[in-house]
Design a protein around this motif. Structure first.
Motif, short mmCIF file in Angstrom:
data_model
loop_
_atom_site.label_atom_id
_atom_site.label_comp_id
_atom_site.label_asym_id
_atom_site.label_seq_id
_atom_site.Cartn_x
_atom_site.Cartn_y
_atom_site.Cartn_z
N SER A 36 0.83 -1.21 0.00
CA SER A 36 0.00 0.00 0.00
C SER A 36 0.87 1.26 0.00
CB SER A 36 -0.97 0.00 1.19
OG SER A 36 -0.29 -0.06 2.42
N ASP A 230 -13.77 1.25 3.49
CA ASP A 230 -13.27 0.66 2.26
C ASP A 230 -12.80 1.77 1.32
OD1 ASP A 230 -12.60 -1.18 0.34
OD2 ASP A 230 -14.65 -1.50 -0.37
N ALA A 232 -9.28 3.86 -0.41
CA ALA A 232 -7.89 3.65 -0.82
C ALA A 232 -6.93 4.46 0.05
CB ALA A 232 -7.72 4.03 -2.29
N GLU A 254 -6.22 5.30 -6.03
CA GLU A 254 -7.47 4.61 -6.33
C GLU A 254 -7.27 3.32 -7.11
OE1 GLU A 254 -10.13 5.39 -4.96
OE2 GLU A 254 -10.08 7.52 -4.46
N ASN A 255 -6.14 3.17 -7.77
CA ASN A 255 -5.90 1.96 -8.56
C ASN A 255 -5.32 0.81 -7.73
OD1 ASN A 255 -6.81 3.10 -10.98
ND2 ASN A 255 -4.80 3.99 -11.42
N PHE A 256 -5.06 1.07 -6.46
CA PHE A 256 -4.52 0.02 -5.59
C PHE A 256 -5.64 -0.97 -5.27
CE2 PHE A 256 -3.53 -1.32 -1.08
CZ PHE A 256 -2.52 -2.20 -1.44
N GLU A 257 -5.41 -2.23 -5.57
CA GLU A 257 -6.41 -3.27 -5.31
C GLU A 257 -6.13 -3.92 -3.97
OE1 GLU A 257 -6.56 -6.01 -8.53
OE2 GLU A 257 -7.11 -4.47 -10.02
N PHE A 258 -7.14 -3.96 -3.14
CA PHE A 258 -6.98 -4.53 -1.81
C PHE A 258 -8.32 -5.06 -1.31
CE2 PHE A 258 -8.24 -0.19 -1.29
CZ PHE A 258 -9.07 -0.15 -0.17
N SER A 259 -8.25 -5.89 -0.29
CA SER A 259 -9.45 -6.40 0.37
C SER A 259 -9.24 -6.25 1.86
CB SER A 259 -9.69 -7.87 0.00
OG SER A 259 -10.83 -8.38 0.67
#
Length: 267
Positions: A36, A230, A232, A254-259
């Motif tokens: 991140s 939720d 970014a 905003e393009n960082f993919e996470f859960s």
């Protein structure tokens, strides 16, 4: 004394609460904190930002390890500017100080017509913040010596309530002593902090009160109990003019993919 590039205001980048770990796979509520931070730094670069100064405002490591601080050192080396570090409640101030070195560990810097003062609000073994008599004396002395310089004060813990019951219980405990000093010095333009993992922009007289997103997980604004959002990770950017004028904005990766584990009750 490092100077900003000519013909433009001083450019300052705030990165806060990365919660880095010795383990490269270390996660906070499902989010890899190295990944991140990398995503936020990549966003800074995509945005074409060229900072003259970086402020790293606490909870730099989750585990207080020398390895985690080395990761931060390596990441910040991508920028051709000084970075000042201050500790948060998850940091070990001594270990952090060794990692930050002589430059990063400075508590006072004059640059681009501004004065920057960094305060240690960490209390070993506790989540809340407090400024020691030594920190308060340093603040008063530094402000008294440079009344002509617009000043930004940075610390980790929030010195005002932020409308979230659980967060307000772990802010700066002796805020009255802090404000008793700050209110005497009209050159203070900004008080900046981390800790709350969310943006905040308020005004207290002529002083701008600012907090910023974490480079890892985000706390839900206005929550009575611990809750995450939720959203970014992000950074805060400043443009500072020598006359004390400033512009600031928050940008998220905003393009960082996470859960993220939205059901967590703490970390």
């Amino acid at each position: 004394m490092t100077q900003s590039k000519p013909n433009r205001p001083l450019q300052v980048l705030q990165l806060t609460d990365p919660h880095l770990m010795a383990d490269p796979h270390g996660e906070l509520l499902g989010v890899n904190t190295r990944d991140s931070l990398d995503a936020v730094i990549a966003q800074v670069q995509v945005d074409g930002r060229e900072p003259d100064l970086i402020l790293a405002t606490g909870d730099l490591a989750q585990d207080s390890s020398a390895e985690a601080y080395q990761v931060l050192t390596d990441r910040l080396a991508q920028f051709a500017c000084p970075a000042l570090w201050l500790p948060g409640n998850h940091d070990d101030a001594v270990v952090l100080g060794h990692a930050a070195g002589a430059v990063g560990g400075q508590k006072q810097l004059v640059m681009g017509g501004w004065q920057f003062l960094l305060l240690d609000s960490s209390v070993p073994g506790h989540v809340h913040g407090e400024l020691s008599d030594r920190e308060l004396a340093f603040l008063e002395r530094a402000l008294a010596r440079s009344p002509e310089l617009p000043t930004m004060i940075a610390l980790h813990h929030h010195p005002v309530d932020v409308g979230s019951r659980w967060m307000d219980n772990i802010g700066l405990r002796n805020r009255d002593a802090f404000w008793a000093i700050v209110d005497r010095f009209p050159q203070v333009r900004v008080v900046l902090w981390g800790h709350i993992h969310q943006p905040l922009d308020q005004q207290r007289g002529d002083v701008r009160l600012l907090a910023s997103p974490s480079t890892c997980i985000q706390f839900a604004a206005g929550s009575a109990d611990f809750a995450v959002a939720d959203l970014a990770p992000g950074y805060r950017w400043f443009e500072l003019h020598p006359d004390g004028a400033l512009a600031t904005d928050v940008v998220r990766a905003e393009n960082f993919e996470f859960s993220i584990d939205l059901d967590s009750t703490g970390y």
